[in-house]
Design a protein around this motif. Sequence first.
Motif, mmCIF file in Angstrom:
data_model
loop_
_atom_site.group_PDB
_atom_site.id
_atom_site.type_symbol
_atom_site.label_atom_id
_atom_site.label_comp_id
_atom_site.label_asym_id
_atom_site.label_seq_id
_atom_site.Cartn_x
_atom_site.Cartn_y
_atom_site.Cartn_z
ATOM 1 N N THR A 1 0.884 -1.170 0.000
ATOM 2 C CA THR A 1 0.000 0.000 0.000
ATOM 3 C C THR A 1 0.914 1.208 0.000
ATOM 4 O OG1 THR A 1 -1.395 -1.276 1.518
ATOM 5 C CG2 THR A 1 -2.034 1.007 1.102
ATOM 6 N N ALA A 2 0.862 2.013 -1.067
ATOM 7 C CA ALA A 2 1.821 3.114 -1.170
ATOM 8 C C ALA A 2 1.148 4.401 -1.628
ATOM 9 C CB ALA A 2 2.937 2.738 -2.139
ATOM 10 N N ALA A 3 1.688 5.518 -1.135
ATOM 11 C CA ALA A 3 1.227 6.838 -1.581
ATOM 12 C C ALA A 3 2.441 7.755 -1.645
ATOM 13 C CB ALA A 3 0.175 7.401 -0.636
ATOM 14 N N ALA A 4 2.401 8.714 -2.577
ATOM 15 C CA ALA A 4 3.530 9.631 -2.743
ATOM 16 C C ALA A 4 3.039 10.948 -3.317
ATOM 17 C CB ALA A 4 4.570 9.016 -3.681
ATOM 18 N N VAL A 5 3.793 12.005 -3.048
ATOM 19 C CA VAL A 5 3.517 13.295 -3.679
ATOM 20 C C VAL A 5 4.736 13.629 -4.536
ATOM 21 C CG1 VAL A 5 3.077 15.751 -3.314
ATOM 22 C CG2 VAL A 5 2.069 14.055 -1.753
ATOM 23 N N VAL A 6 4.500 13.884 -5.820
ATOM 24 C CA VAL A 6 5.597 14.183 -6.751
ATOM 25 C C VAL A 6 5.267 15.468 -7.505
ATOM 26 C CG1 VAL A 6 6.910 13.345 -8.753
ATOM 27 C CG2 VAL A 6 6.190 11.732 -6.988
ATOM 28 N N GLU A 7 6.271 16.348 -7.593
ATOM 29 C CA GLU A 7 6.092 17.624 -8.284
ATOM 30 C C GLU A 7 6.650 17.533 -9.695
ATOM 31 O OE1 GLU A 7 6.277 21.085 -4.911
ATOM 32 O OE2 GLU A 7 8.081 20.673 -6.080
ATOM 33 N N ASN A 8 5.873 17.948 -10.658
ATOM 34 C CA ASN A 8 6.304 18.032 -12.061
ATOM 35 C C ASN A 8 6.964 16.761 -12.588
ATOM 36 O OD1 ASN A 8 5.325 20.617 -11.994
ATOM 37 N ND2 ASN A 8 7.311 21.498 -11.442
ATOM 38 N N GLY A 9 6.475 15.634 -12.125
ATOM 39 C CA GLY A 9 6.900 14.351 -12.684
ATOM 40 C C GLY A 9 8.219 13.808 -12.190
ATOM 41 N N ARG A 10 9.056 14.648 -11.560
ATOM 42 C CA ARG A 10 10.401 14.175 -11.206
ATOM 43 C C ARG A 10 10.809 14.453 -9.768
ATOM 44 N NH1 ARG A 10 13.969 12.597 -16.075
ATOM 45 N NH2 ARG A 10 13.017 13.597 -17.827
ATOM 46 N N LEU B 1 -5.339 0.195 5.343
ATOM 47 C CA LEU B 1 -4.125 1.014 5.384
ATOM 48 C C LEU B 1 -4.183 2.285 4.543
ATOM 49 C CD1 LEU B 1 -1.578 -1.933 5.014
ATOM 50 C CD2 LEU B 1 -1.704 -0.399 6.989
ATOM 51 N N VAL B 2 -5.005 2.273 3.480
ATOM 52 C CA VAL B 2 -4.828 3.290 2.439
ATOM 53 C C VAL B 2 -4.974 4.731 2.955
ATOM 54 C CG1 VAL B 2 -7.192 3.335 1.469
ATOM 55 C CG2 VAL B 2 -5.215 3.701 -0.027
ATOM 56 N N ASN B 3 -5.959 4.988 3.828
ATOM 57 C CA ASN B 3 -6.140 6.374 4.300
ATOM 58 C C ASN B 3 -4.935 6.857 5.104
ATOM 59 O OD1 ASN B 3 -8.601 6.722 3.083
ATOM 60 N ND2 ASN B 3 -9.771 6.062 4.886
ATOM 61 N N ASP B 4 -4.420 5.994 5.981
ATOM 62 C CA ASP B 4 -3.264 6.381 6.803
ATOM 63 C C ASP B 4 -2.016 6.608 5.941
ATOM 64 O OD1 ASP B 4 -4.794 6.270 9.023
ATOM 65 O OD2 ASP B 4 -4.029 4.334 9.741
ATOM 66 N N VAL B 5 -1.846 5.765 4.949
ATOM 67 C CA VAL B 5 -0.665 5.899 4.081
ATOM 68 C C VAL B 5 -0.742 7.203 3.278
ATOM 69 C CG1 VAL B 5 0.520 4.882 2.079
ATOM 70 C CG2 VAL B 5 -0.161 3.423 3.986
ATOM 71 N N ILE B 6 -1.928 7.524 2.786
ATOM 72 C CA ILE B 6 -2.112 8.793 2.050
ATOM 73 C C ILE B 6 -1.845 9.974 2.985
ATOM 74 C CG2 ILE B 6 -3.832 10.293 0.946
ATOM 75 C CD1 ILE B 6 -5.154 7.688 -0.148
ATOM 76 N N ALA B 7 -2.398 9.901 4.201
ATOM 77 C CA ALA B 7 -2.213 11.001 5.160
ATOM 78 C C ALA B 7 -0.730 11.196 5.459
ATOM 79 C CB ALA B 7 -2.988 10.699 6.439
ATOM 80 N N GLU B 8 -0.021 10.081 5.631
ATOM 81 C CA GLU B 8 1.412 10.172 5.931
ATOM 82 C C GLU B 8 2.184 10.787 4.760
ATOM 83 O OE1 GLU B 8 2.849 6.498 7.617
ATOM 84 O OE2 GLU B 8 4.931 7.173 7.363
ATOM 85 N N ALA B 9 1.814 10.415 3.551
ATOM 86 C CA ALA B 9 2.498 10.970 2.371
ATOM 87 C C ALA B 9 2.280 12.478 2.284
ATOM 88 C CB ALA B 9 1.996 10.277 1.101
ATOM 89 N N LEU B 10 1.075 12.923 2.626
ATOM 90 C CA LEU B 10 0.794 14.371 2.576
ATOM 91 C C LEU B 10 1.597 15.107 3.653
ATOM 92 C CD1 LEU B 10 -3.068 14.177 2.007
ATOM 93 C CD2 LEU B 10 -1.383 15.018 0.365
ATOM 94 N N ALA C 1 -10.104 5.092 -3.926
ATOM 95 C CA ALA C 1 -9.596 6.168 -3.059
ATOM 96 C C ALA C 1 -9.228 7.387 -3.902
ATOM 97 C CB ALA C 1 -8.378 5.675 -2.266
ATOM 98 N N ALA C 2 -8.528 7.160 -5.018
ATOM 99 C CA ALA C 2 -8.085 8.275 -5.862
ATOM 100 C C ALA C 2 -9.280 9.004 -6.469
ATOM 101 C CB ALA C 2 -7.164 7.741 -6.969
ATOM 102 N N LYS C 3 -10.260 8.238 -6.944
ATOM 103 C CA LYS C 3 -11.418 8.884 -7.567
ATOM 104 C C LYS C 3 -12.228 9.665 -6.523
ATOM 105 C CE LYS C 3 -13.181 5.343 -9.946
ATOM 106 N NZ LYS C 3 -13.932 4.614 -10.981
ATOM 107 N N ALA C 4 -12.350 9.116 -5.324
ATOM 108 C CA ALA C 4 -13.106 9.805 -4.266
ATOM 109 C C ALA C 4 -12.434 11.131 -3.907
ATOM 110 C CB ALA C 4 -13.200 8.901 -3.035
ATOM 111 N N ILE C 5 -11.110 11.106 -3.802
ATOM 112 C CA ILE C 5 -10.390 12.350 -3.463
ATOM 113 C C ILE C 5 -10.532 13.360 -4.604
ATOM 114 C CG2 ILE C 5 -8.115 13.360 -3.006
ATOM 115 C CD1 ILE C 5 -7.353 10.659 -1.679
#
Length: 334
Positions: A13-22, A54-63, A94-98
């Motif tokens: 279960t993974a989440a990440a924030v990436v700016e401009n693709g790189r 896990l998904v909500n917690d993992v997203i929250a942590e990534a943010l 999850a992605a569509k809901a957000i």
Amino acid sequence: MRILGIETSCDETAAAVVENGRNVCSSVVSSQVDLHARYGGVVPEIASRAHVELVNDVIAEALVEAGTTLHDVDAVAATHGPGLAGALLVGVSAAKAIALAIRCPYVGVNHHEAHMYAALVDDPGLEPPFVTLIVSGGHTLLIAMDDHGRYRVLGRTVDDAAGEAFDKVARFLGLGYPGGPAIDRLSSQGDPAAIAFPRPMLGDGHDFSFSGLKTAVVLYVRKHPDVDVADVAASFQAAVVDVLVAKLLGVVEEERARDPRMTTVVIGGGVAANSALRARLRDENARGDLRVVLPSIGLCTDNAAMVASAAWWRLAADGPTSLASGAYPALRIG
Ligand code: KG4
Ligand code: ZN
């Protein structure tokens, strides 16, 4: 542009924030390995349920790790295939809901495409065209990436994937799950030339076959019960690596004859973490006429930074994915 990426295609279960693709602002991976280990492989129903938990917690942590909130996210992406149906649906939903809640675009990403973009995240100077070897638990693929979004599949496994072979041989040898890292570790104590296991389909096109090699290991160990397990592991690993590298180099040679710019090779997927494979490819790189990009181990195995990166390019090329689209367990590339 900041993209929140979500990956739930298998047992991570993974989440990440990436700016401009790189530019990776955060990348969080929660592994379910412990939940599946006692069964010797991924149990789809257990994976789906764990993703839900896990998904909500993992997203929250990534943010939090990225120092941002959902309101500063410009798009949300999720792996929508290939993978386990129930597992994919968790990330996609999850992605569509957000996306619906914060009124931003949703992007569905092909998992293979994401593995290729892991290399672009790691190496800011990298641009297509290049040849990719994707070796994971579910796939063994040789793909030419001619440009962003333009792929040609040049070779694939006709039976077991490379990672599957590692996992099955490890299970037979009693080394536990996941088998790839266990065989990799044990191989350092063994002799890779101790047993001459077959190199399947070597010199026979660009496709792979690993099922017969697995059987060869089983037959050998049954016939020689006192054999040193480290020698078996090292010899099996050497056979897999020989085939992977030979096929990869064969494809590069052909591609180069078509297009002289095809001088770069990229690897991805969990087996790309294998130390013997990486060492062989480092040697090829050192020879000078081939550039080999070896993404860091964390970017080779399943993660969401690669998903957010692939989504950035996809969004620019094709626009958002419809919220009416779903999960595609057998999604192909090219
Ligand atoms: O890409 P990945 O994380 O998940 C899938 O999409 O399948 O790949 C997981 C696979 C497993 O089969 C695991 O045994 C293998 O990658 N693997 C390795 C190593 N680390 C992970 N295989 C060989 N050597 C490794 N060091
Ligand atoms: Zn993968």
